[in-house]
Design a protein around this motif. Structure first.
Motif, PDB file in Angstrom:
ATOM      1  N   UNK A 218     -46.201  12.396 -25.503  1.00 29.32           N
ATOM      2  CA  UNK A 218     -46.177  12.017 -26.923  1.00 29.32           C
ATOM      3  C   UNK A 218     -44.899  11.261 -27.301  1.00 29.32           C
ATOM      4  N   UNK A 219     -44.101  10.878 -26.321  1.00 28.28           N
ATOM      5  CA  UNK A 219     -42.871  10.157 -26.639  1.00 28.28           C
ATOM      6  C   UNK A 219     -43.155   8.729 -27.105  1.00 28.28           C
ATOM      7  N   UNK A 220     -42.463   8.342 -28.168  1.00 31.68           N
ATOM      8  CA  UNK A 220     -42.411   6.928 -28.517  1.00 31.68           C
ATOM      9  C   UNK A 220     -41.112   6.358 -27.944  1.00 31.68           C
ATOM     10  N   UNK A 221     -40.859   5.068 -28.153  1.00 31.01           N
ATOM     11  CA  UNK A 221     -39.685   4.449 -27.554  1.00 31.01           C
ATOM     12  C   UNK A 221     -38.390   5.093 -28.037  1.00 31.01           C
ATOM     13  N   UNK A 222     -38.347   5.474 -29.302  1.00 29.64           N
ATOM     14  CA  UNK A 222     -37.138   6.098 -29.837  1.00 29.64           C
ATOM     15  C   UNK A 222     -36.873   7.448 -29.176  1.00 29.64           C
ATOM     16  N   UNK A 223     -37.936   8.201 -28.922  1.00 30.18           N
ATOM     17  CA  UNK A 223     -37.771   9.506 -28.281  1.00 30.18           C
ATOM     18  C   UNK A 223     -37.337   9.350 -26.835  1.00 30.18           C
ATOM     19  N   UNK A 224     -37.899   8.354 -26.135  1.00 30.03           N
ATOM     20  CA  UNK A 224     -37.445   8.079 -24.770  1.00 30.03           C
ATOM     21  C   UNK A 224     -35.970   7.708 -24.756  1.00 30.03           C
ATOM     22  N   UNK A 225     -35.574   6.848 -25.664  1.00 31.77           N
ATOM     23  CA  UNK A 225     -34.181   6.403 -25.694  1.00 31.77           C
ATOM     24  C   UNK A 225     -33.249   7.568 -25.996  1.00 31.77           C
ATOM     25  N   UNK A 226     -33.635   8.420 -26.951  1.00 31.22           N
ATOM     26  CA  UNK A 226     -32.790   9.573 -27.262  1.00 31.22           C
ATOM     27  C   UNK A 226     -32.695  10.523 -26.078  1.00 31.22           C
ATOM     28  N   UNK A 227     -33.829  10.797 -25.452  1.00 32.00           N
ATOM     29  CA  UNK A 227     -33.837  11.709 -24.309  1.00 32.00           C
ATOM     30  C   UNK A 227     -32.859  11.253 -23.236  1.00 32.00           C
ATOM     31  N   UNK A 228     -32.939   9.999 -22.886  1.00 38.99           N
ATOM     32  CA  UNK A 228     -32.045   9.463 -21.859  1.00 38.99           C
ATOM     33  C   UNK A 228     -30.588   9.532 -22.301  1.00 38.99           C
ATOM     34  N   UNK A 229     -30.308   9.126 -23.527  1.00 39.38           N
ATOM     35  CA  UNK A 229     -28.924   9.087 -23.993  1.00 39.38           C
ATOM     36  C   UNK A 229     -28.342  10.495 -24.125  1.00 39.38           C
ATOM     37  N   UNK A 230     -29.140  11.426 -24.617  1.00 37.78           N
ATOM     38  CA  UNK A 230     -28.642  12.790 -24.797  1.00 37.78           C
ATOM     39  C   UNK A 230     -28.336  13.436 -23.448  1.00 37.78           C
ATOM     40  N   UNK A 231     -29.253  13.337 -22.513  1.00 36.85           N
ATOM     41  CA  UNK A 231     -29.014  13.894 -21.183  1.00 36.85           C
ATOM     42  C   UNK A 231     -27.814  13.231 -20.520  1.00 36.85           C
ATOM     43  N   UNK A 232     -27.718  11.925 -20.663  1.00 33.85           N
ATOM     44  CA  UNK A 232     -26.606  11.176 -20.076  1.00 33.85           C
ATOM     45  C   UNK A 232     -25.274  11.629 -20.672  1.00 33.85           C
ATOM     46  N   UNK A 233     -25.252  11.851 -21.988  1.00 33.48           N
ATOM     47  CA  UNK A 233     -24.029  12.301 -22.663  1.00 33.48           C
ATOM     48  C   UNK A 233     -23.625  13.690 -22.183  1.00 33.48           C
ATOM     49  N   UNK A 234     -24.582  14.569 -22.041  1.00 32.62           N
ATOM     50  CA  UNK A 234     -24.288  15.918 -21.559  1.00 32.62           C
ATOM     51  C   UNK A 234     -23.744  15.885 -20.133  1.00 32.62           C
ATOM     52  N   UNK A 235     -24.370  15.094 -19.289  1.00 34.53           N
ATOM     53  CA  UNK A 235     -23.934  15.012 -17.890  1.00 34.53           C
ATOM     54  C   UNK A 235     -22.550  14.388 -17.777  1.00 34.53           C
ATOM     55  N   UNK A 236     -22.318  13.316 -18.514  1.00 40.80           N
ATOM     56  CA  UNK A 236     -21.009  12.678 -18.488  1.00 40.80           C
ATOM     57  C   UNK A 236     -19.937  13.570 -19.101  1.00 40.80           C
ATOM     58  N   UNK A 237     -20.367  14.474 -19.987  1.00 40.76           N
ATOM     59  CA  UNK A 237     -19.428  15.395 -20.626  1.00 40.76           C
ATOM     60  C   UNK A 237     -19.114  16.634 -19.811  1.00 40.76           C
ATOM     61  N   UNK A 238     -19.705  16.751 -18.626  1.00 39.54           N
ATOM     62  CA  UNK A 238     -19.364  17.867 -17.747  1.00 39.54           C
ATOM     63  C   UNK A 238     -20.472  18.848 -17.455  1.00 39.54           C
ATOM     64  N   UNK A 239     -21.657  18.663 -18.045  1.00 38.89           N
ATOM     65  CA  UNK A 239     -22.769  19.560 -17.738  1.00 38.89           C
ATOM     66  C   UNK A 239     -23.193  19.401 -16.278  1.00 38.89           C
ATOM     67  N   UNK A 240     -23.604  20.504 -15.676  1.00 44.40           N
ATOM     68  CA  UNK A 240     -24.015  20.522 -14.275  1.00 44.40           C
ATOM     69  C   UNK A 240     -25.534  20.636 -14.195  1.00 44.40           C
ATOM     70  N   UNK A 241     -26.217  19.630 -13.631  1.00 48.87           N
ATOM     71  CA  UNK A 241     -27.684  19.700 -13.578  1.00 48.87           C
ATOM     72  C   UNK A 241     -28.168  20.796 -12.643  1.00 48.87           C
TER      73      UNK A 241
END
Length: 252
Positions: A218-241
């Motif tokens: 059910x993702x639209x383009x905005x939801x895809x973009x947010x998902x990627x950016x949010x995960x990327x921000x968490x990972x770059x901020x020190x989160x461990x996958x």
């Protein structure tokens, strides 16, 4: 107006300064077959180098989904109820396993058996009840069926209950109450910062992996973009996958 990610970045900096661990896992619900949306999901997972845990609906799940997951080392299938059908009494919030039903235990057993036949050792025996609701008596029966873990939504009260390790999700960007689409991003960020503050300050369990929840179909383009950016921000901020399948013998 662009969303302000600074509050999240500042909170992640506090995690690093205080050396608070931040394990991160990604759960995506409602997979049944190979689709363009699924391929996009797997592409984001691979690009960010974070596993995606696919909550697969057992009854309609197809062999082509199993073939795709076989070739995607970062995809971890989970058991998403049985048919994703609403059995809640009239006037109650939607749920497939949220209320006692004569067939519920047999359906949970059938769901695990069906997905084991499709995915074999790639399956993590974690039960993900549709709509994140489960009756306590049904949850108590799950270990006897072969399940080792349970995942719903909001921070867990305890690591283990009734023989199941609880590993929940905490961030859902979809605006369900508005009929879908992306929730206002500043609201998501504010809620995520609050969730992180609660973990860092000991109000909730900081050892429970922070769970990002998505619904690729059910993702639209905005939801895809947010998902990627949010995960990327968490990972770059020190989160461990986290790959929970790799941790199956000692789930966090």
């Amino acid at each position: 107006m662009k969303p302000d990610w600074n509050p999240l970045q500042r909170e992640l900096a506090r995690f690093r300064t205080e050396r608070v661990p931040l394990p991160l896992w990604w759960r995506d619900d409602d997979a049944t077959r190979d689709t363009m949306a699924l391929q996009r999901l797997l592409g984001v997972s691979e690009g960010l180098d974070i596993p995606v845990h696919l909550a697969v609906i057992p009854r309609p799940a197809t062999a082509d989904l199993a073939a795709v997951i076989k070739d995607a080392p970062g995809a971890v299938p989970l058991v998403h109820g049985w048919a994703h059908e609403n059995h809640a009494p009239d006037g109650q919030k939607k749920a497939e396993f949220g209320h006692p039903r004569a067939a519920a235990i047999d359906e949970a057993r059938s769901g695990l058996r069906r997905l084991k036949s499709l995915f074999g050792a790639r399956l993590l025996p974690m039960f993900v009840p549709p709509w994140n609701r489960i009756d306590p008596d049904i949850a108590n029966a799950l270990p006897h069926l072969g399940y080792t873990a349970l995942s719903t939504y909001t921070p867990r009260a305890a690591r283990k209950e009734a023989g199941l390790v609880q590993i929940n999700t905490h961030v859902d960007p979809i605006h369900w109450k508005a009929g879908g689409g992306l929730m206002p991003v500043d609201r998501i960020i504010a809620a995520l910062v609050q969730t992180l503050q609660d973990r860092r300050r000991g109000r909730t369990d900081h050892l429970e992996p922070l769970g990002f929840l998505s619904h690729h179909l059910v993702h639209d383009d905005a939801t895809w973009a947010f998902t990627k950016h949010c995960l990327e921000t968490l990972l770059q901020g020190g989160a461990t996958p986290c790959n929970l399948l790799d941790m199956k013998d000692d789930l966090p």
